[in-house]
Design a protein around this motif. Structure first.
Motif, short mmCIF file in Angstrom:
data_model
loop_
_atom_site.label_atom_id
_atom_site.label_comp_id
_atom_site.label_asym_id
_atom_site.label_seq_id
_atom_site.Cartn_x
_atom_site.Cartn_y
_atom_site.Cartn_z
N ASN A 80 24.97 79.17 10.05
CA ASN A 80 23.56 78.94 9.75
C ASN A 80 22.97 80.11 8.97
O ASN A 80 22.21 79.91 8.01
CB ASN A 80 22.76 78.70 11.03
N ALA A 81 23.29 81.34 9.38
CA ALA A 81 22.78 82.52 8.67
C ALA A 81 23.27 82.51 7.22
O ALA A 81 22.51 82.81 6.29
CB ALA A 81 23.22 83.80 9.38
N TYR A 82 24.53 82.16 7.03
CA TYR A 82 25.09 82.09 5.68
C TYR A 82 24.34 81.07 4.82
O TYR A 82 23.90 81.37 3.71
CB TYR A 82 26.59 81.73 5.74
N TYR A 83 24.19 79.85 5.33
CA TYR A 83 23.55 78.80 4.55
C TYR A 83 22.07 79.09 4.29
O TYR A 83 21.54 78.78 3.21
CB TYR A 83 23.71 77.42 5.21
N GLN A 84 21.39 79.68 5.25
CA GLN A 84 19.99 80.02 5.04
C GLN A 84 19.84 81.10 3.97
O GLN A 84 18.94 81.04 3.13
CB GLN A 84 19.33 80.43 6.34
N ARG A 85 20.73 82.10 3.98
CA ARG A 85 20.70 83.15 2.97
C ARG A 85 20.99 82.55 1.59
O ARG A 85 20.32 82.87 0.60
CB ARG A 85 21.70 84.25 3.31
N LYS A 86 21.99 81.65 1.51
CA LYS A 86 22.32 81.02 0.23
C LYS A 86 21.17 80.14 -0.27
O LYS A 86 20.90 80.10 -1.48
CB LYS A 86 23.60 80.17 0.36
N LEU A 87 20.51 79.44 0.63
CA LEU A 87 19.38 78.61 0.25
C LEU A 87 18.23 79.47 -0.28
O LEU A 87 17.61 79.13 -1.30
CB LEU A 87 18.91 77.75 1.42
N LEU A 88 17.95 80.57 0.39
CA LEU A 88 16.91 81.47 -0.09
C LEU A 88 17.25 81.97 -1.49
O LEU A 88 16.40 81.98 -2.38
CB LEU A 88 16.71 82.65 0.87
N MET A 112 28.93 83.71 25.41
CA MET A 112 28.73 82.76 24.33
C MET A 112 30.09 82.20 23.92
O MET A 112 31.05 82.95 23.77
CB MET A 112 28.05 83.47 23.16
N ASN A 113 30.12 80.94 23.72
CA ASN A 113 31.40 80.36 23.32
C ASN A 113 31.60 80.56 21.81
O ASN A 113 30.65 80.70 21.06
CB ASN A 113 31.49 78.88 23.73
N PRO A 114 32.87 80.57 21.36
CA PRO A 114 33.16 80.82 19.95
C PRO A 114 32.50 79.81 19.01
O PRO A 114 32.10 80.16 17.90
CB PRO A 114 34.68 80.72 19.87
N GLN A 115 32.36 78.57 19.43
CA GLN A 115 31.75 77.55 18.57
C GLN A 115 30.28 77.87 18.31
O GLN A 115 29.80 77.74 17.19
CB GLN A 115 31.90 76.17 19.19
N ALA A 116 29.56 78.32 19.34
CA ALA A 116 28.16 78.69 19.17
C ALA A 116 28.04 79.89 18.25
O ALA A 116 27.14 79.97 17.42
CB ALA A 116 27.51 78.98 20.52
N SER A 117 28.93 80.85 18.40
CA SER A 117 28.93 82.03 17.54
C SER A 117 29.18 81.63 16.09
O SER A 117 28.53 82.11 15.17
CB SER A 117 30.01 83.01 18.01
N ASP A 118 30.14 80.71 15.89
CA ASP A 118 30.43 80.23 14.55
C ASP A 118 29.21 79.54 13.95
O ASP A 118 28.91 79.71 12.77
CB ASP A 118 31.63 79.27 14.59
N THR A 119 28.49 78.78 14.75
CA THR A 119 27.29 78.08 14.28
C THR A 119 26.23 79.08 13.83
O THR A 119 25.59 78.90 12.79
CB THR A 119 26.73 77.16 15.38
N LEU A 120 26.03 80.15 14.60
CA LEU A 120 25.05 81.18 14.22
C LEU A 120 25.40 81.80 12.88
O LEU A 120 24.55 81.97 12.01
CB LEU A 120 24.96 82.26 15.30
N LEU A 121 26.67 82.16 12.71
CA LEU A 121 27.10 82.77 11.46
C LEU A 121 26.99 81.80 10.29
O LEU A 121 26.55 82.17 9.20
CB LEU A 121 28.53 83.29 11.58
#
Length: 154
Positions: free
Chosen positions: A12-20, A1-10
């Protein structure tokens, strides 16, 4: 996995948790509960009664200490109930074994508000998705969750 994809996963998880959290906050304010309390309640609903204290904390994404305090609050306020002998063990500080928890009838209004908040959350994250994209996203998310669970069990 490239670092950019890993950063995107993290990210997205952050923003989804904050939105919830954003959608849970008004529910908590209305019912005098914290987001931790609401996450514990949602976790109890998701695990379908039986869970351990460790699992309850892990699923809710909080420390065992916060989960125990939140569970105690939910029990005292009458939103959650458990087998009596287990309640006594928790008040004595016993940490092992399964908890047989259930959401009580007193939590009906709270549960209705949570269902509404979760529906709003889902609409927000699915905005602009076609029905097919939404179905694919949910299918892929479920598979990713199963993969993560399997990797953690090994």
């Amino acid at each position: 996995m490239n670092p950019q994809a890993s950063d995107t996963l993290l990210t997205n998880a952050y923003y989804q948790r904050k939105l919830l959290d954003k959608y849970l906050e008004p529910v908590g304010q209305h019912h005098d509960l914290s987001n931790v309390d609401l996450r514990i309640l949602l976790t109890i609903a998701a695990v379908n009664r039986k869970t351990s204290r460790r699992q309850l904390a892990a699923y809710a994404g909080v420390s065992s200490l916060l989960a125990a305090a939140s569970l105690q609050k939910l029990l005292q306020q009458g939103y959650v109930d458990m087998e009596t002998h287990l309640r006594d063990r928790i008040s004595e500080g016993v940490k092992q074994g399964d908890l047989n928890l259930r959401i009580t009838d007193k939590a009906a209004d709270l549960t209705e508000d949570l269902v509404s908040a979760l529906a709003d959350y889902r609409r927000a994250i699915m905005a602009g998705f076609t029905k097919e994209e939404e179905r694919r996203y949910l299918d892929l998310s479920e598979r990713a969750g199963k993969n993560a669970r399997a990797a953690l069990e090994h």
